[in-house]
Design a protein around this motif. Structure first.
Motif, PDB file in Angstrom:
ATOM      1  N   LYS A 226       0.791  -1.387  -0.034  1.00  9.54           N
ATOM      2  CA  LYS A 226      -0.070   0.184   0.209  1.00  9.54           C
ATOM      3  C   LYS A 226       1.043   1.406  -0.190  1.00  9.54           C
ATOM      4  O   LYS A 226       1.303   1.303   1.186  1.00  9.54           O
ATOM      5  CB  LYS A 226      -0.816  -0.398   1.309  1.00  9.54           C
ATOM      6  N   LYS A 227       0.611   2.546  -1.138  1.00  7.22           N
ATOM      7  CA  LYS A 227       0.816   3.538  -0.568  1.00  7.22           C
ATOM      8  C   LYS A 227       0.249   4.993   0.040  1.00  7.22           C
ATOM      9  O   LYS A 227      -0.704   4.640  -0.437  1.00  7.22           O
ATOM     10  CB  LYS A 227       1.997   3.717  -2.451  1.00  7.22           C
ATOM     11  N   ILE A 228       1.088   5.408   0.800  1.00  9.68           N
ATOM     12  CA  ILE A 228       0.486   6.632   1.700  1.00  9.68           C
ATOM     13  C   ILE A 228       1.273   7.912   0.493  1.00  9.68           C
ATOM     14  O   ILE A 228       2.425   7.817   0.371  1.00  9.68           O
ATOM     15  CB  ILE A 228       0.756   6.378   2.499  1.00  9.68           C
ATOM     16  N   ALA A 229       0.604   8.460  -0.342  1.00  9.70           N
ATOM     17  CA  ALA A 229       1.244   9.894  -0.477  1.00  9.70           C
ATOM     18  C   ALA A 229       0.092  11.253  -0.669  1.00  9.70           C
ATOM     19  O   ALA A 229      -1.410  10.165  -0.988  1.00  9.70           O
ATOM     20  CB  ALA A 229       1.299   9.409  -2.789  1.00  9.70           C
ATOM     21  N   PRO A 230       0.424  12.180  -1.052  1.00 15.98           N
ATOM     22  CA  PRO A 230      -0.745  13.277  -1.266  1.00 15.98           C
ATOM     23  C   PRO A 230      -1.411  12.748  -2.205  1.00 15.98           C
ATOM     24  O   PRO A 230      -1.386  12.340  -3.680  1.00 15.98           O
ATOM     25  CB  PRO A 230       0.085  14.190  -1.503  1.00 15.98           C
ATOM     26  N   LYS A 231      -2.830  12.937  -1.761  1.00 15.93           N
ATOM     27  CA  LYS A 231      -3.786  13.218  -3.054  1.00 15.93           C
ATOM     28  C   LYS A 231      -4.236  14.343  -3.714  1.00 15.93           C
ATOM     29  O   LYS A 231      -4.792  14.883  -4.510  1.00 15.93           O
ATOM     30  CB  LYS A 231      -4.746  12.029  -2.690  1.00 15.93           C
ATOM     31  N   THR A 232      -3.396  15.993  -3.266  1.00 16.69           N
ATOM     32  CA  THR A 232      -4.411  17.201  -3.693  1.00 16.69           C
ATOM     33  C   THR A 232      -3.077  17.981  -3.205  1.00 16.69           C
ATOM     34  O   THR A 232      -2.006  17.845  -2.995  1.00 16.69           O
ATOM     35  CB  THR A 232      -5.550  17.627  -2.827  1.00 16.69           C
TER      36      THR A 232
ATOM     37  N   THR B 292      -2.871  20.505  -2.120  1.00 14.92           N
ATOM     38  CA  THR B 292      -2.657  20.742  -0.429  1.00 14.92           C
ATOM     39  C   THR B 292      -1.663  19.624   0.234  1.00 14.92           C
ATOM     40  O   THR B 292      -1.325  20.325   1.370  1.00 14.92           O
ATOM     41  CB  THR B 292      -3.915  21.424  -0.136  1.00 14.92           C
ATOM     42  N   GLN B 293      -2.636  19.049   0.174  1.00 11.81           N
ATOM     43  CA  GLN B 293      -1.931  17.730   0.264  1.00 11.81           C
ATOM     44  C   GLN B 293      -0.216  17.856   0.322  1.00 11.81           C
ATOM     45  O   GLN B 293       0.129  17.170   1.040  1.00 11.81           O
ATOM     46  CB  GLN B 293      -2.425  15.551   0.812  1.00 11.81           C
ATOM     47  N   LYS B 294       0.036  17.726  -1.064  1.00 13.97           N
ATOM     48  CA  LYS B 294       1.509  18.044  -1.154  1.00 13.97           C
ATOM     49  C   LYS B 294       2.268  18.918  -0.461  1.00 13.97           C
ATOM     50  O   LYS B 294       3.612  18.931  -0.124  1.00 13.97           O
ATOM     51  CB  LYS B 294       1.340  17.693  -2.944  1.00 13.97           C
ATOM     52  N   ARG B 295       1.569  20.057  -0.305  1.00 13.92           N
ATOM     53  CA  ARG B 295       2.095  21.586   0.063  1.00 13.92           C
ATOM     54  C   ARG B 295       2.510  21.124   1.913  1.00 13.92           C
ATOM     55  O   ARG B 295       3.292  21.437   2.207  1.00 13.92           O
ATOM     56  CB  ARG B 295       1.613  22.865  -0.016  1.00 13.92           C
ATOM     57  N   TYR B 296       1.420  20.361   2.199  1.00 16.00           N
ATOM     58  CA  TYR B 296       1.761  19.834   3.947  1.00 16.00           C
ATOM     59  C   TYR B 296       2.677  19.284   4.151  1.00 16.00           C
ATOM     60  O   TYR B 296       3.702  19.056   4.459  1.00 16.00           O
ATOM     61  CB  TYR B 296       0.138  19.199   3.981  1.00 16.00           C
ATOM     62  N   VAL B 297       2.552  17.945   2.837  1.00 17.15           N
ATOM     63  CA  VAL B 297       4.740  17.106   2.696  1.00 17.15           C
ATOM     64  C   VAL B 297       5.659  18.071   2.934  1.00 17.15           C
ATOM     65  O   VAL B 297       6.103  17.407   3.864  1.00 17.15           O
ATOM     66  CB  VAL B 297       3.592  15.837   1.871  1.00 17.15           C
ATOM     67  N   ASP B 298       5.117  18.501   1.661  1.00 17.99           N
ATOM     68  CA  ASP B 298       6.596  19.237   1.608  1.00 17.99           C
ATOM     69  C   ASP B 298       6.884  20.134   2.816  1.00 17.99           C
ATOM     70  O   ASP B 298       8.283  20.243   3.546  1.00 17.99           O
ATOM     71  CB  ASP B 298       6.713  20.555   0.173  1.00 17.99           C
TER      72      ASP B 298
ATOM     73  N   THR C 185      -3.884  14.593  10.169  1.00 15.07           N
ATOM     74  CA  THR C 185      -3.081  13.601  10.842  1.00 15.07           C
ATOM     75  C   THR C 185      -2.480  12.041  10.009  1.00 15.07           C
ATOM     76  O   THR C 185      -1.638  11.353  10.602  1.00 15.07           O
ATOM     77  CB  THR C 185      -4.083  12.396  11.653  1.00 15.07           C
ATOM     78  N   TYR C 186      -3.456  11.389   9.419  1.00 12.16           N
ATOM     79  CA  TYR C 186      -3.032  10.464   8.418  1.00 12.16           C
ATOM     80  C   TYR C 186      -1.655  10.701   7.927  1.00 12.16           C
ATOM     81  O   TYR C 186      -0.960   9.265   7.838  1.00 12.16           O
ATOM     82  CB  TYR C 186      -3.814   9.627   7.663  1.00 12.16           C
ATOM     83  N   LEU C 187      -1.642  11.739   7.438  1.00 10.29           N
ATOM     84  CA  LEU C 187       0.160  12.429   6.301  1.00 10.29           C
ATOM     85  C   LEU C 187       1.465  12.307   6.945  1.00 10.29           C
ATOM     86  O   LEU C 187       2.508  11.735   7.819  1.00 10.29           O
ATOM     87  CB  LEU C 187      -0.552  13.379   5.292  1.00 10.29           C
TER      88      LEU C 187
END
Length: 315
Positions: free
Chosen positions: A102-108, A110-116, A135-137
């Protein structure tokens, strides 16, 4: 205009999966007729709508061929990414953690900006409605940091505040008493790690789960610290928590300021901290909205309806 595309069996299976959820989302969002028969996908409608639909389908095909699972929410995510002028693959391929295939990755976007932001800065605030992956990311990034030995432990905490109800006296030892409050963190953790391994790390103290009140007086070095449900902290609790930061540590604070369970006369520490720390280097605030909700499509509509109702009432 009508256009027929030949797609692979894998892509056809993903598009037709879960009661045609992806196809329904495509029909709803792309404003054209979408039909799937075997390996042929037919698009019919105005020239511009068919052209836009083709662009989205091409991105979905690339995602499936790249090993990503897609659902109805993926259509919204792809559309949002294209509208923002971002590279879809750059967002979806920013894999945070892998577990049992299972891959956990951004889906939007904003989620990508949050991860970065979490990767780059020391303290990140993720503020937004339920279901946006805050919370999940953060949990996935914490487990990845522990696995890469970037930190020596993970500390998970949240304030012990009931959501509009009183649970009364809870029997058992400390862990049994705080378990109802911390259960969402355990749920996310068990999605990242096998339960036996997670429980072993908890027993060894490598992963610590504790109510916010137990943070006072500590200095947390070489740790990845997540404060969840931060909208239910007081300004004093928020200040106490943030000053626990030690050397080599990273802090993620998540919360939804539309779901504050504090008494009406008490100000939320999450609302207060935005006014105090916005301009400080090394601290970043990432704001999510209803478009970032990646749960059931009704959750997105519920969040949007409540926001519109609140805005109208405020006006």
């Amino acid at each position: 205009m009508q256009e027929t595309l030949e797609i692979s069996n894998a892509v056809a299976a993903e598009l037709a999966g879960i009661s045609d959820g992806v196809l329904d989302a495509l029909r709803e969002r792309l404003q054209c007729t979408v039909r799937l028969r075997g390996n042929q996908l037919t698009l019919e409608g105005d020239d511009q709508h068919v052209e836009n639909a083709r662009a989205v389908i091409d991105e979905l095909v690339e995602l499936v061929e790249g090993g990503h699972q897609i659902g109805g929410h993926t259509v919204d995510a792809v559309l949002g990414t294209l509208e923002a002028g971002q590279d879809v693959r750059e967002v979806f391929d920013a894999v945070v953690w892998r577990h049992r295939g299972k891959k956990i990755a951004p889906k939007t976007v904003t989620q990508k900006r949050y991860v970065d932001s979490i990767r780059r800065t020391t303290i990140t605030f993720g503020i937004g409605p339920a279901g946006t992956g805050k919370t999940y990311l953060a949990m996935a990034l914490a487990v990845a940091a522990l696995h890469e030995r970037e930190v020596s432990r993970i500390i998970l905490t949240r304030p012990a505040v009931e959501a509009g109800e009183r649970l009364g006296f809870l029997p058992g030892d400390l862990m049994a008493k705080v378990d109802p409050y911390l259960r969402p963190l355990f749920d996310a953790l068990y999605d990242m790690l096998d339960p036996d391994k997670a429980n072993n790390l908890i027993e060894r103290g490598t992963i610590e789960v504790a109510p916010l009140a137990f943070m006072r007086g500590r200095t947390l070095n070489d740790s990845f610290i997540i404060l969840d449900e931060a909208q239910n902290t007081s300004p004093e609790q928020m200040q106490m928590f943030l000053t626990r930061l030690g050397f080599g540590s990273k802090v993620v604070v998540t919360g939804d300021i539309t779901q504050i369970d504090l008494p009406r006369e008490q100000r939320s520490g999450l609302v207060h901290v935005r006014d105090v720390l916005t301009e400080i280097d090394g601290i970043q605030f990432v704001e999510f909205d209803h478009k970032d909700v990646v749960r059931h499509k009704l959750v997105q509509r519920i969040v949007e309806a409540y926001k519109e109702h609140t805005d109208e009432r405020n006006r």
